[in-house]
Motif scaffolding. Structure first.
Motif, mmCIF file in Angstrom:
data_model
loop_
_atom_site.group_PDB
_atom_site.id
_atom_site.type_symbol
_atom_site.label_atom_id
_atom_site.label_comp_id
_atom_site.label_asym_id
_atom_site.label_seq_id
_atom_site.Cartn_x
_atom_site.Cartn_y
_atom_site.Cartn_z
ATOM 1 N N ILE A 31 39.784 10.162 -92.935
ATOM 2 C CA ILE A 31 40.898 10.661 -92.144
ATOM 3 C C ILE A 31 41.747 9.523 -91.598
ATOM 4 C CG2 ILE A 31 39.389 10.805 -90.120
ATOM 5 C CD1 ILE A 31 42.535 12.891 -90.889
ATOM 6 N N GLU A 32 41.115 8.387 -91.287
ATOM 7 C CA GLU A 32 41.871 7.269 -90.730
ATOM 8 C C GLU A 32 42.960 6.768 -91.678
ATOM 9 O OE1 GLU A 32 38.134 7.640 -88.534
ATOM 10 O OE2 GLU A 32 38.652 7.583 -90.647
ATOM 11 N N PHE A 33 42.820 7.070 -92.992
ATOM 12 C CA PHE A 33 43.796 6.596 -93.966
ATOM 13 C C PHE A 33 44.752 7.705 -94.415
ATOM 14 C CE2 PHE A 33 40.080 3.837 -94.313
ATOM 15 C CZ PHE A 33 40.661 2.621 -94.086
ATOM 16 N N ASN A 34 44.668 8.858 -93.774
ATOM 17 C CA ASN A 34 45.620 9.925 -94.006
ATOM 18 C C ASN A 34 46.418 10.127 -92.728
ATOM 19 O OD1 ASN A 34 45.252 11.399 -96.689
ATOM 20 N ND2 ASN A 34 43.133 11.227 -95.987
ATOM 21 N N SER A 35 47.680 10.425 -92.865
ATOM 22 C CA SER A 35 48.456 10.730 -91.672
ATOM 23 C C SER A 35 48.102 12.128 -91.195
ATOM 24 C CB SER A 35 49.953 10.662 -91.992
ATOM 25 O OG SER A 35 50.324 11.746 -92.826
ATOM 26 N N ALA A 36 48.264 12.351 -89.893
ATOM 27 C CA ALA A 36 47.997 13.671 -89.349
ATOM 28 C C ALA A 36 48.884 14.716 -90.014
ATOM 29 C CB ALA A 36 48.223 13.652 -87.838
ATOM 30 N N GLN A 37 50.116 14.340 -90.309
ATOM 31 C CA GLN A 37 51.041 15.271 -90.953
ATOM 32 C C GLN A 37 50.508 15.697 -92.314
ATOM 33 O OE1 GLN A 37 53.936 16.448 -89.572
ATOM 34 N NE2 GLN A 37 54.150 17.820 -91.334
ATOM 35 N N THR A 38 49.972 14.740 -93.066
ATOM 36 C CA THR A 38 49.438 15.042 -94.395
ATOM 37 C C THR A 38 48.261 16.005 -94.309
ATOM 38 O OG1 THR A 38 50.129 12.887 -95.228
ATOM 39 C CG2 THR A 38 48.407 14.041 -96.460
ATOM 40 N N VAL A 39 47.393 15.771 -93.347
ATOM 41 C CA VAL A 39 46.164 16.557 -93.263
ATOM 42 C C VAL A 39 46.409 17.935 -92.663
ATOM 43 C CG1 VAL A 39 43.875 16.673 -92.225
ATOM 44 C CG2 VAL A 39 44.726 14.505 -93.131
ATOM 45 N N PHE A 40 47.017 17.979 -91.495
ATOM 46 C CA PHE A 40 47.044 19.220 -90.737
ATOM 47 C C PHE A 40 48.248 20.100 -91.025
ATOM 48 C CE2 PHE A 40 44.160 16.481 -88.382
ATOM 49 C CZ PHE A 40 43.073 17.342 -88.228
ATOM 50 N N ALA A 184 41.516 11.901 -78.876
ATOM 51 C CA ALA A 184 41.277 10.929 -79.944
ATOM 52 C C ALA A 184 41.941 9.622 -79.556
ATOM 53 C CB ALA A 184 41.835 11.442 -81.268
ATOM 54 N N PHE A 185 41.128 8.611 -79.321
ATOM 55 C CA PHE A 185 41.680 7.318 -78.901
ATOM 56 C C PHE A 185 42.438 6.643 -80.036
ATOM 57 C CE2 PHE A 185 38.237 7.664 -75.719
ATOM 58 C CZ PHE A 185 38.990 7.437 -74.572
ATOM 59 N N GLU A 186 43.516 5.952 -79.667
ATOM 60 C CA GLU A 186 44.258 5.129 -80.608
ATOM 61 C C GLU A 186 43.874 3.669 -80.373
ATOM 62 O OE1 GLU A 186 45.852 6.648 -82.855
ATOM 63 O OE2 GLU A 186 45.785 8.640 -81.930
ATOM 64 N N ALA A 187 44.253 2.807 -81.302
ATOM 65 C CA ALA A 187 43.862 1.394 -81.220
ATOM 66 C C ALA A 187 44.360 0.734 -79.941
ATOM 67 C CB ALA A 187 44.396 0.640 -82.438
ATOM 68 N N SER A 188 45.471 1.226 -79.399
ATOM 69 C CA SER A 188 46.048 0.606 -78.205
ATOM 70 C C SER A 188 45.470 1.144 -76.897
ATOM 71 C CB SER A 188 47.569 0.832 -78.196
ATOM 72 O OG SER A 188 47.856 2.226 -78.209
ATOM 73 N N ASP A 189 44.624 2.159 -76.971
ATOM 74 C CA ASP A 189 44.097 2.778 -75.754
ATOM 75 C C ASP A 189 43.012 1.928 -75.111
ATOM 76 O OD1 ASP A 189 45.729 4.968 -75.911
ATOM 77 O OD2 ASP A 189 44.295 6.212 -77.004
ATOM 78 N N ASP A 190 42.893 2.063 -73.804
ATOM 79 C CA ASP A 190 41.817 1.415 -73.055
ATOM 80 C C ASP A 190 40.582 2.304 -73.132
ATOM 81 O OD1 ASP A 190 40.163 0.066 -71.340
ATOM 82 O OD2 ASP A 190 41.262 0.595 -69.508
#
Length: 602
Positions: A31-40, A184-190
């Motif tokens: 899932i990390e290599f698919n965009s949310a738009q593509t999947v959902f 769902a945490f993103e890479a920039s989240d604390d």
């Protein structure tokens, strides 16, 4: 009534395959290599994603029920059993836990690599890896195309909330108050987040199940592509389990050390917590979707077939939620008795558990009774014969043998070799040795891990209702009101045991809240044996410190052609320290999160 058939089996197996087969886009491309738009934005891909999220349950660690590293069951880490294996130099995880040889830096419990630093269920199989999948789905399911029905959209989102609640429960069950992760945490989240209190954790889990209930269909699933998914019944059942834990002594009071630490307890006792647990279990009963499995001709067959009668078109209305796999013999392989080619030993029931099985009239077994001591395996609770292999046990078919009688006495054919039982018993529950032949490396059977079944709901109700209102309590407004005694009677009737009133009369005891509590604890020990319940039950009841800190076996010798029994042999010491009420948080998590607080005394 909830309907199950061979169609149901097919649907569940499809769910199992979807999480791992090469055709699944989430297997080929994470899932990390698919965009949310593509999947959902694609209904099929979105459903595949939810299917894959189901694979984060503990039952997915392996096809066997022996999930712990070293191919052991959790039962062998408490007073139910000890684990026997051919490799004596590398103890199983269950053996390490029994010896107290585990801690924050030794957290790989499951037999497969968790792929996340070997920190076991903190991340995978009931941990945050699964939480992330649920959070991702909840965040992006609104992207589903307008052509999808509202029922479909609601169902997927309801399943995601259910799975998020279930993953947090698995974490709570081991660690108490845990960090609640609801996005769902993103890479920039604390991600330096603190643990939530136990109360906040329980409330969050229950709220997740409530949200799922509002979204999921009002009726049980009947279509082949939906049967086996989480439904409203599963939500109510798990909510009842969570609330039962919350009401129990370990949490509902000042805590294991009397400190009132909000990470592990509420601080004060509140009887109303029992009422909430009883009401949640009553919701399951009121649905009228489930009944106890009674497809056998007697109590022993009812209980045995409950765990073995799958894939043959038989209905099983007791199943609420769990995991069914295709045919295999992995559980049989892991627990195959000595005396056969390819034996493993595996989970060997303790004498302590064997002694707990009642006589067939409901009276207690007693080694001090000469008549009972002379023939200790006669006239016992039918569930004993469906669960335990004992000296003299006879089977018309057992693996690749016919008319086979077990010899676990000293020098007997099943008591020699490096996989021989040290207790004189082997595990029979869950096994299908008529179809599975580990000695011939052939055969297979459907195996279902029923993580939640209706018998547990009845036991959960009986315990909570009795604690709140006593033996005759009923929930106000229930459409199918039931007392704790009536709930227990259903389970005992299925097993061919006398009802509660008759049992107490035969024992010469009166029924009270206190005596029924003891009876419920005992009934739960027998009915749910080896189902990953006892380990946590004796902790939440805070009884573990009063239990013997060892496992007994039975030394059987033949004198003048007759067996002589010595049930006092200690075969394994069990190390329990107060800190063992909770699992230690993995040290790697403590090191990388400055806000993470370790559980007491670790």
């Amino acid at each position: 009534m909830k309907k199950y058939s061979s169609l149901y089996i097919t649907a569940i197996i499809v769910l199992s395959i979807l999480g791992s087969c090469a055709e699944d886009p989430f297997y080929a491309v994470p899932i990390e290599f698919n965009s949310a738009q593509t999947v959902f934005s694609d209904s099929a891909r979105a459903e595949y994603f939810i299917n894959n999220a189901y694979t984060e349950q503990p039952s997915d660690v392996s096809s066997s029920f022996n999930w712990l590293a070293g191919n052991a069951m959790l039962a062998s880490a408490c007073d139910e059993a000890m684990h026997v294996q051919s490799n004596k130099t590398s103890p199983s995880t269950a053996s390490k836990m029994s010896a107290g040889n585990w801690g924050p830096s030794n957290m790989q419990f499951y037999r497969s690599s968790d792929g996340a630093g070997e920190i076991g269920s903190w991340m995978k199989w009931g941990g945050y890896h699964g939480v992330r999948k649920s959070n991702t789905a909840i965040k992006y399911l609104d992207l589903l195309p307008a052509t999808c029905s509202q029922r479909f959209k609601n169902r997927l989102k309801g399943e995601a909330h259910f799975l998020r609640g279930l993953q947090h429960f698995h974490l709570f069950q081991k660690w108490g108050g845990i960090p609640i992760v609801d996005k769902a945490f993103e890479a920039s989240d604390d991600v330096q987040i603190s643990r939530n209190t136990l109360e906040e954790t329980v409330n969050f889990i229950c709220n997740e199940f409530d949200q799922a209930i509002e979204l999921l269909p009002e009726d049980p699933y009947l279509d082949s592509w939906e049967i086996g998914r989480a439904d409203r019944g599963a939500c109510y059942a798990y909510k009842a389990r969570v609330l039962l834990y919350a009401a129990s002594k370990l949490y509902n009071g000042p805590g294991m050390d009397g400190s009132g630490n909000p990470l592990i307890c509420y601080g004060t006792y509140d009887a109303n917590r029992w009422k909430l647990a009883a009401e949640a279990a009553q919701k399951v009963i009121d649905l009228n979707w489930y009944t106890l499995y009674t497809n056998g001709t007697n109590g022993q067959e009812n209980y045995k077939r409950l765990f073995n009668e799958w894939g043959s078109g038989h209905n099983n209305h007791e199943f609420i939620f769990g995991r069914i796999r295709g045919t295999n013999r992995d559980t049989e392989n892991d627990n195959f008795p000595a005396g056969f080619t390819n034996s493993k030993g595996g989970t060997c029931p303790s004498q302590d558990l064997v002694d707990a099985y009642e006589m067939s009239d409901g009276t207690l077994f007693d080694w001090n009774d000469p008549e009972k001591a002379a023939t200790p395996y006669e006239n016992r609770d039918p569930r004993f014969y469906a669960s335990i292999i004992y000296n003299g046990a006879h089977y018309n078919k057992f693996a690749n043998a016919s008319n086979y009688t077990f010899q676990t006495y000293t020098g007997g054919k099943n008591a020699t070799g490096n996989t021989a039982t040290e207790t004189s018993y082997y595990l029979y529950k869950f096994m299908d040795y008529e179809k599975c032949k580990p000695d011939a490396k052939s055969g297979g059977a459907y195996h279902v891990w029923m993580d939640m079944r209706y018998a547990e709901v009845l036991l959960n109700y009986a315990e909570a209702a009795n604690e709140y209102g006593g033996p005759n309590f009923v929930v106000n407004g229930a459409s199918r009101p039931i007392t704790p005694i009536e709930a227990l009677n259903q389970i005992r009737e299925r097993s061919g045991m006398p009802d509660v009133a008759t049992t107490f009369k035969n024992r010469g005891k009166s029924i009270s809240k206190e005596s029924l509590r003891e009876f419920i604890y005992h009934e739960r020990q027998i009915e749910m044996a080896f189902e990953n319940q006892r380990y946590y039950d004796i902790r939440r009841w805070m009884l573990i410190e009063s239990l013997p800190q060892y496992i007994r076996g039975c030394k059987i010798t033949i004198e003048d052609g007759k067996p002589v029994y010595d049930p006092t042999i200690i075969v394994e010491n069990k190390i329990f320290e107060r800190k063992h009420y909770f699992f230690p948080i993995p040290q790697v998590e403590i090191n990388r999160n400055i806000n993470m607080v370790q559980n007491p005394e670790w």
